[in-house]
Scaffold this motif. Sequence first.
Motif, PDB file in Angstrom:
ATOM      1  N   PRO A  37     -10.997 -13.561  60.379  1.00  0.00           N
ATOM      2  CA  PRO A  37     -12.215 -12.851  60.778  1.00  0.00           C
ATOM      3  C   PRO A  37     -12.611 -13.226  62.198  1.00  0.00           C
ATOM      4  N   GLU A  38     -12.922 -12.215  63.005  1.00  0.00           N
ATOM      5  CA  GLU A  38     -13.314 -12.459  64.396  1.00  0.00           C
ATOM      6  C   GLU A  38     -14.705 -11.957  64.717  1.00  0.00           C
ATOM      7  N   ALA A  39     -15.172 -10.944  64.010  1.00  0.00           N
ATOM      8  CA  ALA A  39     -16.494 -10.392  64.311  1.00  0.00           C
ATOM      9  C   ALA A  39     -17.042  -9.701  63.071  1.00  0.00           C
ATOM     10  N   VAL A  40     -18.359  -9.573  63.047  1.00  0.00           N
ATOM     11  CA  VAL A  40     -19.027  -8.795  62.014  1.00  0.00           C
ATOM     12  C   VAL A  40     -19.883  -7.765  62.732  1.00  0.00           C
ATOM     13  N   ILE A  41     -19.708  -6.510  62.364  1.00  0.00           N
ATOM     14  CA  ILE A  41     -20.504  -5.438  62.959  1.00  0.00           C
ATOM     15  C   ILE A  41     -21.553  -5.025  61.941  1.00  0.00           C
ATOM     16  N   VAL A  42     -22.806  -5.030  62.386  1.00  0.00           N
ATOM     17  CA  VAL A  42     -23.918  -4.591  61.537  1.00  0.00           C
ATOM     18  C   VAL A  42     -24.686  -3.523  62.292  1.00  0.00           C
ATOM     19  N   ASP A  43     -25.447  -2.686  61.563  1.00  0.00           N
ATOM     20  CA  ASP A  43     -26.245  -1.687  62.260  1.00  0.00           C
ATOM     21  C   ASP A  43     -27.463  -2.361  62.897  1.00  0.00           C
ATOM     22  N   ILE A  44     -28.118  -1.662  63.791  1.00  0.00           N
ATOM     23  CA  ILE A  44     -29.202  -2.247  64.583  1.00  0.00           C
ATOM     24  C   ILE A  44     -30.373  -2.700  63.707  1.00  0.00           C
ATOM     25  N   LYS A  45     -30.665  -1.966  62.639  1.00  0.00           N
ATOM     26  CA  LYS A  45     -31.774  -2.347  61.759  1.00  0.00           C
ATOM     27  C   LYS A  45     -31.487  -3.687  61.076  1.00  0.00           C
ATOM     28  N   ALA A  46     -30.272  -3.849  60.566  1.00  0.00           N
ATOM     29  CA  ALA A  46     -29.894  -5.110  59.918  1.00  0.00           C
ATOM     30  C   ALA A  46     -29.912  -6.254  60.927  1.00  0.00           C
ATOM     31  N   TYR A  47     -29.467  -5.968  62.139  1.00  0.00           N
ATOM     32  CA  TYR A  47     -29.470  -6.991  63.198  1.00  0.00           C
ATOM     33  C   TYR A  47     -30.893  -7.441  63.515  1.00  0.00           C
ATOM     34  N   GLN A  48     -31.812  -6.492  63.651  1.00  0.00           N
ATOM     35  CA  GLN A  48     -33.208  -6.837  63.939  1.00  0.00           C
ATOM     36  C   GLN A  48     -33.831  -7.641  62.794  1.00  0.00           C
TER      37      GLN A  48
ATOM     38  N   PRO B 209     -16.517   6.722  65.560  1.00  0.00           N
ATOM     39  CA  PRO B 209     -17.284   7.406  64.502  1.00  0.00           C
ATOM     40  C   PRO B 209     -16.941   6.898  63.099  1.00  0.00           C
ATOM     41  N   SER B 210     -15.663   6.691  62.835  1.00  0.00           N
ATOM     42  CA  SER B 210     -15.259   6.192  61.527  1.00  0.00           C
ATOM     43  C   SER B 210     -15.776   4.773  61.304  1.00  0.00           C
ATOM     44  N   LEU B 211     -15.707   3.948  62.334  1.00  0.00           N
ATOM     45  CA  LEU B 211     -16.209   2.576  62.261  1.00  0.00           C
ATOM     46  C   LEU B 211     -17.693   2.563  61.920  1.00  0.00           C
ATOM     47  N   MET B 212     -18.487   3.364  62.626  1.00  0.00           N
ATOM     48  CA  MET B 212     -19.929   3.384  62.404  1.00  0.00           C
ATOM     49  C   MET B 212     -20.289   3.985  61.047  1.00  0.00           C
ATOM     50  N   ARG B 213     -19.502   4.925  60.572  1.00  0.00           N
ATOM     51  CA  ARG B 213     -19.737   5.483  59.236  1.00  0.00           C
ATOM     52  C   ARG B 213     -19.580   4.378  58.181  1.00  0.00           C
ATOM     53  N   THR B 214     -18.554   3.560  58.332  1.00  0.00           N
ATOM     54  CA  THR B 214     -18.339   2.444  57.404  1.00  0.00           C
ATOM     55  C   THR B 214     -19.480   1.435  57.490  1.00  0.00           C
ATOM     56  N   VAL B 215     -19.937   1.133  58.696  1.00  0.00           N
ATOM     57  CA  VAL B 215     -21.048   0.185  58.876  1.00  0.00           C
ATOM     58  C   VAL B 215     -22.308   0.718  58.210  1.00  0.00           C
ATOM     59  N   ARG B 216     -22.599   2.011  58.375  1.00  0.00           N
ATOM     60  CA  ARG B 216     -23.791   2.588  57.730  1.00  0.00           C
ATOM     61  C   ARG B 216     -23.673   2.543  56.210  1.00  0.00           C
ATOM     62  N   GLU B 217     -22.482   2.805  55.682  1.00  0.00           N
ATOM     63  CA  GLU B 217     -22.292   2.813  54.228  1.00  0.00           C
ATOM     64  C   GLU B 217     -22.332   1.408  53.625  1.00  0.00           C
ATOM     65  N   LYS B 218     -21.703   0.463  54.297  1.00  0.00           N
ATOM     66  CA  LYS B 218     -21.542  -0.890  53.743  1.00  0.00           C
ATOM     67  C   LYS B 218     -22.508  -1.919  54.324  1.00  0.00           C
TER      68      LYS B 218
END
Length: 113
Positions: free
Chosen positions: A44-55, A24-33
């Motif tokens: 750096p090993e990975a970048v997590i983006v929300d589904i809208k940004a990915y699409q 939950p904390s991870l996804m909150r940060t992704v939504r904010e940033k």
Amino acid sequence: MTLPLDVPGLEKATASSVKTRGWPSLMRTVREKQALVITNHNHPEAVIVDIKAYQELLAKAAGADGDERLGELERLRVEFDSRLASLGREGGLGKVMGQPIRRGRKVTLGPSL
């Protein structure tokens, strides 16, 4: 493609902090940033983006690269067709395949004495 990782707004988090903070904390940060860089031992090993940004990224990549790939594919097709046609011309593969095999010297089996 190399992403610039020190861009303002692209927050970093260590792999161990992601484990302790939880999903939950991870996804909150992704939504904010909009994106979160996960690092392991400061690399750096990975970048997590929300589904809208990915699409959106996929759509941009398909639009930009799609035309280039089609152009390259067409160029390769024309080159292949040209080479294939040259095999049928006089002096091409048909002439070579129609001739008997000639050897320059006699073939012997076993050790030569």
